[in-house]
Design a protein around this motif. Structure first.
Motif, PDB file in Angstrom:
ATOM      1  N   UNK A   1       5.445  -7.178  14.824  1.00  0.00           N
ATOM      2  CA  UNK A   1       6.891  -7.315  14.999  1.00  0.00           C
ATOM      3  C   UNK A   1       7.207  -7.896  16.369  1.00  0.00           C
ATOM      4  N   UNK A   2       8.410  -8.415  16.498  1.00  0.00           N
ATOM      5  CA  UNK A   2       8.866  -8.980  17.773  1.00  0.00           C
ATOM      6  C   UNK A   2       9.420  -7.870  18.662  1.00  0.00           C
ATOM      7  N   UNK A   3       9.996  -8.266  19.770  1.00  0.00           N
ATOM      8  CA  UNK A   3      10.563  -7.289  20.704  1.00  0.00           C
ATOM      9  C   UNK A   3      11.769  -6.560  20.128  1.00  0.00           C
ATOM     10  N   UNK A   4      12.345  -7.104  19.039  1.00  0.00           N
ATOM     11  CA  UNK A   4      13.484  -6.436  18.413  1.00  0.00           C
ATOM     12  C   UNK A   4      13.076  -5.550  17.246  1.00  0.00           C
ATOM     13  N   UNK A   5      11.771  -5.475  16.963  1.00  0.00           N
ATOM     14  CA  UNK A   5      11.321  -4.692  15.826  1.00  0.00           C
ATOM     15  C   UNK A   5      11.593  -5.415  14.517  1.00  0.00           C
ATOM     16  N   UNK A   6      11.328  -4.741  13.400  1.00  0.00           N
ATOM     17  CA  UNK A   6      11.527  -5.379  12.103  1.00  0.00           C
ATOM     18  C   UNK A   6      11.587  -4.335  10.990  1.00  0.00           C
ATOM     19  N   UNK A   7      12.358  -4.668   9.970  1.00  0.00           N
ATOM     20  CA  UNK A   7      12.347  -3.919   8.719  1.00  0.00           C
ATOM     21  C   UNK A   7      11.951  -4.898   7.621  1.00  0.00           C
ATOM     22  N   UNK A   8      10.874  -4.573   6.897  1.00  0.00           N
ATOM     23  CA  UNK A   8      10.317  -5.474   5.900  1.00  0.00           C
ATOM     24  C   UNK A   8      10.372  -4.853   4.517  1.00  0.00           C
ATOM     25  N   UNK A   9      10.483  -5.712   3.513  1.00  0.00           N
ATOM     26  CA  UNK A   9      10.264  -5.327   2.122  1.00  0.00           C
ATOM     27  C   UNK A   9       8.989  -6.017   1.674  1.00  0.00           C
ATOM     28  N   UNK A  10       8.035  -5.232   1.170  1.00  0.00           N
ATOM     29  CA  UNK A  10       6.708  -5.750   0.835  1.00  0.00           C
ATOM     30  C   UNK A  10       6.393  -5.442  -0.625  1.00  0.00           C
ATOM     31  N   UNK A  11       6.309  -6.503  -1.411  1.00  0.00           N
ATOM     32  CA  UNK A  11       5.972  -6.369  -2.831  1.00  0.00           C
ATOM     33  C   UNK A  11       4.487  -6.668  -3.012  1.00  0.00           C
ATOM     34  N   UNK A  12       3.796  -5.825  -3.796  1.00  0.00           N
ATOM     35  CA  UNK A  12       2.385  -6.051  -4.082  1.00  0.00           C
ATOM     36  C   UNK A  12       2.116  -5.842  -5.567  1.00  0.00           C
ATOM     37  N   UNK A  13       1.416  -6.801  -6.171  1.00  0.00           N
ATOM     38  CA  UNK A  13       0.997  -6.696  -7.561  1.00  0.00           C
ATOM     39  C   UNK A  13      -0.483  -6.326  -7.570  1.00  0.00           C
ATOM     40  N   UNK A  14      -0.782  -5.133  -8.091  1.00  0.00           N
ATOM     41  CA  UNK A  14      -2.154  -4.620  -8.072  1.00  0.00           C
ATOM     42  C   UNK A  14      -2.470  -3.977  -9.415  1.00  0.00           C
ATOM     43  N   UNK A  15      -3.747  -3.731  -9.663  1.00  0.00           N
ATOM     44  CA  UNK A  15      -4.119  -2.952 -10.840  1.00  0.00           C
ATOM     45  C   UNK A  15      -3.697  -1.503 -10.629  1.00  0.00           C
ATOM     46  N   UNK A  16      -3.162  -0.904 -11.677  1.00  0.00           N
ATOM     47  CA  UNK A  16      -2.715   0.482 -11.588  1.00  0.00           C
ATOM     48  C   UNK A  16      -3.864   1.380 -11.164  1.00  0.00           C
ATOM     49  N   UNK A  17      -3.577   2.258 -10.225  1.00  0.00           N
ATOM     50  CA  UNK A  17      -4.593   3.178  -9.730  1.00  0.00           C
ATOM     51  C   UNK A  17      -5.201   2.773  -8.413  1.00  0.00           C
ATOM     52  N   UNK A  18      -4.980   1.530  -7.988  1.00  0.00           N
ATOM     53  CA  UNK A  18      -5.496   1.119  -6.684  1.00  0.00           C
ATOM     54  C   UNK A  18      -4.780   1.887  -5.571  1.00  0.00           C
ATOM     55  N   UNK A  19      -5.461   2.127  -4.444  1.00  0.00           N
ATOM     56  CA  UNK A  19      -4.821   2.861  -3.343  1.00  0.00           C
ATOM     57  C   UNK A  19      -3.536   2.172  -2.881  1.00  0.00           C
ATOM     58  N   UNK A  20      -2.571   2.975  -2.480  1.00  0.00           N
ATOM     59  CA  UNK A  20      -1.297   2.444  -1.986  1.00  0.00           C
ATOM     60  C   UNK A  20      -1.459   2.022  -0.533  1.00  0.00           C
ATOM     61  N   UNK A  21      -1.042   0.801  -0.233  1.00  0.00           N
ATOM     62  CA  UNK A  21      -1.209   0.249   1.111  1.00  0.00           C
ATOM     63  C   UNK A  21      -0.072   0.696   2.026  1.00  0.00           C
ATOM     64  N   UNK A  22      -0.081   1.997   2.337  1.00  0.00           N
ATOM     65  CA  UNK A  22       0.867   2.543   3.307  1.00  0.00           C
ATOM     66  C   UNK A  22       0.167   2.620   4.659  1.00  0.00           C
ATOM     67  N   UNK A  23       0.898   2.352   5.712  1.00  0.00           N
ATOM     68  CA  UNK A  23       0.300   2.424   7.039  1.00  0.00           C
ATOM     69  C   UNK A  23       1.309   3.062   7.991  1.00  0.00           C
ATOM     70  N   UNK A  24       0.836   4.072   8.702  1.00  0.00           N
ATOM     71  CA  UNK A  24       1.698   4.798   9.628  1.00  0.00           C
ATOM     72  C   UNK A  24       0.997   4.913  10.969  1.00  0.00           C
ATOM     73  N   UNK A  25       1.725   4.609  12.007  1.00  0.00           N
ATOM     74  CA  UNK A  25       1.203   4.769  13.359  1.00  0.00           C
ATOM     75  C   UNK A  25       2.381   5.175  14.243  1.00  0.00           C
ATOM     76  N   UNK A  26       2.162   5.129  15.541  1.00  0.00           N
ATOM     77  CA  UNK A  26       3.221   5.545  16.469  1.00  0.00           C
ATOM     78  C   UNK A  26       4.469   4.685  16.311  1.00  0.00           C
ATOM     79  N   UNK A  27       4.286   3.391  16.001  1.00  0.00           N
ATOM     80  CA  UNK A  27       5.423   2.480  15.930  1.00  0.00           C
ATOM     81  C   UNK A  27       5.663   1.901  14.540  1.00  0.00           C
TER      82      UNK A  27
END
Length: 221
Positions: free
Chosen positions: A64-90
């Motif tokens: 992200x830039x110095x102003x931060x960002x809010x994103x919408x992320x669409x993913x097409x995957x086979x059912x049952x694949x791990x969910x690509x969630x990511x959490x950190x300090x920022x």
């Protein structure tokens, strides 16, 4: 017929934040709702302002830039694949919609991301689409009537339309209806509308909705 999932994540990035690890490969669309972000992979390096999107099937990292960002992320995957969630300090992620699709493995499709705008009181007459997709209301309000049910939607809410079921949709009289959608369509629709009006008399009526196509990419499941 194998089952797939069309997932919609909402990612919040603080100022000058990044995903700690590469996001695994998938047929993916990233839309910048607020702020700005950079997308980096082995094949692309792109900077996206707000109200912009890109497609990438590659593993990638988001900054992200110095102003931060809010994103919408669409993913097409086979059912049952791990969910690509990511959490950190920022960085925080939430899965806001997960729709199962019946698609043929190894087949060719079109992945489309567009924004639809209706003025206050605008109507999308009873119609169908040639493929399934997930919508997200960006601004205003929206009402959807399908299969005898009525859904009154507010900004930040998502919904799924299978495609062949007739839908009547309209914005409230006092608010616009602006939503983002990603659909999985036949390849022959590249650059063409996917909508079919159910009632012949609606075909020639003036249409108030407008479309902005961000992504129209061939994919293989």
């Amino acid at each position: 017929m194998p089952c797939y999932s069309l997932r919609l994540f909402r990612d919040y990035f603080g100022a000058e934040a990044k995903t700690e690890e590469m996001i695994p490969a998938s047929n993916r669309v990233i839309y910048v709702k607020l702020g700005s972000a950079s997308i980096q992979s082995n094949k692309i390096s792109a900077s996206l302002p707000s109200n912009a999107a890109l497609f990438s099937p590659e593993p990638l990292r988001i900054y992200s830039s110095s102003q931060g960002a809010e994103l919408l992320r669409y993913e097409l995957v086979k059912t049952g694949e791990p969910k690509n969630c990511h959490t950190s300090e920022k960085v925080t992620t939430e899965l806001i919609h997960d729709a199962e699709l019946e698609l043929d493995a190894g087949e060719n499709y079109l992945m489309r991301c567009d924004r639809v705008d209706l003025p206050a009181g605008g109507i999308a007459y009873t119609h169908t689409h040639q493929g399934p997709g997930t919508r997200y209301l960006l601004e205003g309000g929206f009402n959807v009537e399908t299969n005898g049910n009525v859904f009154n939607l507010s900004p930040g809410e998502a919904w799924f339309e299978a495609g062949p079921q007739p839908v009547l949709a309209y914005a409230p009289p006092d608010r616009v209806g602006q939503f983002l959608r990603v659909m999985i369509l036949p390849r022959e629709l590249k650059g063409k509308s996917s909508i079919t009006y159910v009632k012949p008399e609606d075909t020639t009526k003036p249409k108030k909705q407008s479309y902005t196509i961000f992504v129209d990419e061939f994919i293989t499941t």
